[in-house]
Motif scaffolding. Structure first.
Motif, PDB file in Angstrom:
ATOM      1  N   ARG A  97     -48.734 -49.289 -14.797  1.00 51.40           N
ATOM      2  CA  ARG A  97     -48.960 -50.681 -14.424  1.00 51.40           C
ATOM      3  C   ARG A  97     -49.104 -50.813 -12.916  1.00 51.40           C
ATOM      4  O   ARG A  97     -49.961 -51.564 -12.427  1.00 51.40           O
ATOM      5  CB  ARG A  97     -47.822 -51.562 -14.926  1.00 51.40           C
ATOM      6  CG  ARG A  97     -48.007 -53.035 -14.569  1.00 51.40           C
ATOM      7  CD  ARG A  97     -47.122 -53.944 -15.371  1.00 51.40           C
ATOM      8  NE  ARG A  97     -45.703 -53.682 -15.215  1.00 51.40           N
ATOM      9  CZ  ARG A  97     -44.747 -54.410 -15.793  1.00 51.40           C
ATOM     10  NH1 ARG A  97     -45.068 -55.421 -16.582  1.00 51.40           N
ATOM     11  NH2 ARG A  97     -43.483 -54.116 -15.619  1.00 51.40           N
TER      12      ARG A  97
ATOM     13  N   THR B  90     -52.370 -52.243 -11.009  1.00 52.95           N
ATOM     14  CA  THR B  90     -52.269 -53.383 -10.089  1.00 52.95           C
ATOM     15  C   THR B  90     -52.866 -53.036  -8.736  1.00 52.95           C
ATOM     16  O   THR B  90     -53.521 -53.874  -8.099  1.00 52.95           O
ATOM     17  CB  THR B  90     -50.790 -53.796  -9.935  1.00 52.95           C
ATOM     18  OG1 THR B  90     -50.267 -54.141 -11.223  1.00 52.95           O
ATOM     19  CG2 THR B  90     -50.652 -54.979  -8.998  1.00 52.95           C
TER      20      THR B  90
ATOM     21  N   SER C 215     -55.629 -55.418 -14.718  1.00 57.47           N
ATOM     22  CA  SER C 215     -54.525 -55.483 -15.666  1.00 57.47           C
ATOM     23  C   SER C 215     -54.417 -54.149 -16.386  1.00 57.47           C
ATOM     24  O   SER C 215     -55.356 -53.339 -16.388  1.00 57.47           O
ATOM     25  CB  SER C 215     -54.747 -56.607 -16.679  1.00 57.47           C
ATOM     26  OG  SER C 215     -54.825 -57.859 -16.034  1.00 57.47           O
TER      27      SER C 215
ATOM     28  N   ASN D  93     -51.064 -59.679 -17.224  1.00 57.97           N
ATOM     29  CA  ASN D  93     -51.049 -58.452 -16.418  1.00 57.97           C
ATOM     30  C   ASN D  93     -50.948 -57.212 -17.289  1.00 57.97           C
ATOM     31  O   ASN D  93     -51.457 -56.154 -16.946  1.00 57.97           O
ATOM     32  CB  ASN D  93     -49.874 -58.487 -15.427  1.00 57.97           C
ATOM     33  CG  ASN D  93     -50.015 -59.599 -14.409  1.00 57.97           C
ATOM     34  OD1 ASN D  93     -51.103 -59.841 -13.902  1.00 57.97           O
ATOM     35  ND2 ASN D  93     -48.926 -60.287 -14.123  1.00 57.97           N
TER      36      ASN D  93
END
Length: 527
Positions: free
Chosen positions: A123, A127, A132, A165
């Motif tokens: 993640r 980012t 996402s 996200n």
């Protein structure tokens, strides 16, 4: 969008409730790990409590052979668990406590140790790229399918399936590779209304059509909406349904009506005297290239069961995804009309704004929660399965889209009429439509050529300015949109064009698809 794919499998030789959680695919190699864990009696208790409160008709076991400890355990008292009060300062009610406690418990069971590290690493990397992270969960044990994984929630953070996200969906790796799909300029939906208790099917069809299109079928320049066309079938026979799917290129199949659980992928009650099971439906959906199957019916994502034991791969959603439908959205349980209409409206609006399917589901789920509340299960009901190779994009982005031609021609002193003549001894003549004549295999084209080497939407003949002369002059152009191309006779040789646009001259000879196909002659009326 980078994707992190997790799989949960039961370790049958290590103990009844021993599982392995595996990172099957990660955008960054260091994220591929495995973690062993045990499904505890406490999790079984809260799962039973969930079913009693939100799905009292289910009572599905989590193990093929529950232990004596599990069988004799009492439901957990969620009210004794310390949870934060609501933002208004009032205590959270029992349903909210259960929702949050079970969501936290599922999160902590899945995302523990190396699995959590993998999620955080991937993640963070996504980012950093301004993207996402797509999270896809594969459940390789049939007893886990009915569990509402969509409510997983890291303590103090949003629910996983509501995040924009981390985009959540379910998947399976036991599938054939997908063919190459072209992204479409708009949504073309086949809306099928099956058997219904209230029998107000035409009124319901109109409501659903208005909901899907927001009352406007064409694109909206203000918000960049793509066009949306809806064709309706009311209580068709299986033969009528198959014929409809095979005669047009639909990218979305939408069923509304009764659904039943069944080992063959559920049952759709199309007609009081006609039913269709999931395996039968899967054959025609994959053959006709449908990208998304959407079911506004009960049990679409719920497995069939015998004596509280889940039957492997028996839910409608699982059957369709395993047979090769790229994306399937079904309801895990019963859903009320007002809930489903709210979801469908938000979902179709997000799709028409060119979001991916899983992004659109997350956005529509958020709106369900906002409208009906966190402690009401409606937002947990939609379950999305996506093929591991499918990026979820049905529509072209605005950057990819071909500029649409005007629907009418400017005023000219003379518009040349033209036709295509079939040179097979019959002198069959097809007059061309202005400004666009569509040619292809399916019956929605102006000129239909029923041959398998001809694509569904094979080519277009366009009448427009040549954009080169100082004085506007109308000319005809051929644009090939096909899989196999179009043949043009030039200087005595057949030349194949593919995804090109060329000017046409009177007397030109053409073959659409195979070189063995019949010859058409393009003719301009010079009178």
């Amino acid at each position: 969008m980078p994707s992190l794919n997790l799989a949960i499998a039961r370790l049958v030789h290590a103990g009844t409730n021993n599982f392995a959680i595996v990172v099957v695919e990660a955008p960054y190699p260091s994220g591929r790990v495995i973690h062993d864990c045990v499904w505890t009696p406490a999790l079984t208790q809260v799962w039973r409590e969930w079913q009693q409160l939100f799905a009292g008709h289910s009572n599905l076991d989590i193990s093929p052979h529950p232990s004596e400890e599990e069988a004799s355990s009492q439901p957990v008292n969620v009210m004794t668990i310390e949870l934060p009060a609501s933002t208004s300062g009032q205590p959270i009610n029992y349903a909210s406590r259960l929702m949050q406690y079970f969501g936290n418990s599922l999160w902590q069971w899945v995302f523990d140790g190396p699995i959590l590290n993998s999620l955080e690493h991937n993640r963070g990397a996504a980012t950093a790229l301004g993207k996402s992270l797509r999270l896809r969960l594969e459940l390789r044990d049939p007893y886990l399918v009915a569990v509402p994984w969509e409510i997983m929630q890291r303590p103090g953070q949003p629910v996983i399936s509501l995040s924009q996200n981390v985009i959540f969906s379910r998947t399976t790796s036991d599938v054939e590779p997908l063919p190459d799909f072209r992204k479409d300029p708009g949504l073309n939906i086949l809306l099928v209304l099956g058997e219904d208790d209230n029998l107000k099917l035409r009124e319901e069809a109109e409501v659903l059509r208005e909901t899907l299109t927001q009352g406007v079928a064409v694109a909206s320049s203000a918000r960049g909406y793509a066009p949306c066309m809806v064709t309706t079938l009311i209580q068709p026979t299986p033969e009528e349904l198959i014929a409809a799917l095979e005669t047009q290129s639909y990218n979305v199949f939408f069923y509304a009506g009764h659904g039943l659980r069944h080992p063959d992928g559920g049952i759709l009650n199309l007609h009081p005297e006609a039913r269709l099971n999931g395996i039968e439906l899967a054959q025609v959906l994959t053959r006709t290239g449908v990208k998304l199957a959407l079911f506004n019916s009960c049990w679409g994502a719920q497995p069939a069961s015998v004596n509280h034991q889940s039957i492997p791969y028996s839910s409608l959603a699982e059957v369709l995804i395993r047979h090769g439908v790229p994306a399937v959205l079904g309801m895990r349980d019963e859903i009320a009309d007002r809930e489903s209409l709210s979801f469908i409206q938000a979902f179709s609006e997000a799709l028409r704004s060119r979001k991916t399917i899983d992004e659109a589901v997350a956005e529509a789920r958020q709106k369900l929660l906002t409208r009906f509340g966190f402690n009401y299960p409606s937002w947990t009901l939609p379950v999305l399965y996506m093929h591991p190779q499918f990026d979820g994009q049905i529509l072209r982005s605005l950057d990819e889209s071909i500029t649409e031609l005007p629907t009418s021609l400017p005023e000219y002193t003379k518009i040349p009429s033209a036709c295509l003549r079939l040179l097979n001894g019959e002198d069959k003549i097809s007059l061309l439509q202005n400004p666009i004549t569509r040619i292809g295999r399916t019956t929605d084209n102006h000129i239909v050529i029923p041959d398998l080497s001809v694509s569904r939407q094979h080519a277009q003949i366009i009448c427009r300015d040549n954009f080169s002369a100082s004085t506007p002059v109308l000319n005809y152009f051929l644009r090939d949109d096909s899989t196999g191309g179009t043949l043009i006779l030039k200087a005595g040789n057949w030349q194949r064009i593919h995804h090109q646009e060329i000017p046409l001259e009177s007397g030109m000879q053409l073959k659409f698809g195979s070189s063995r196909n019949e010859i058409w002659e393009f003719i301009i009326d010079e009178r």
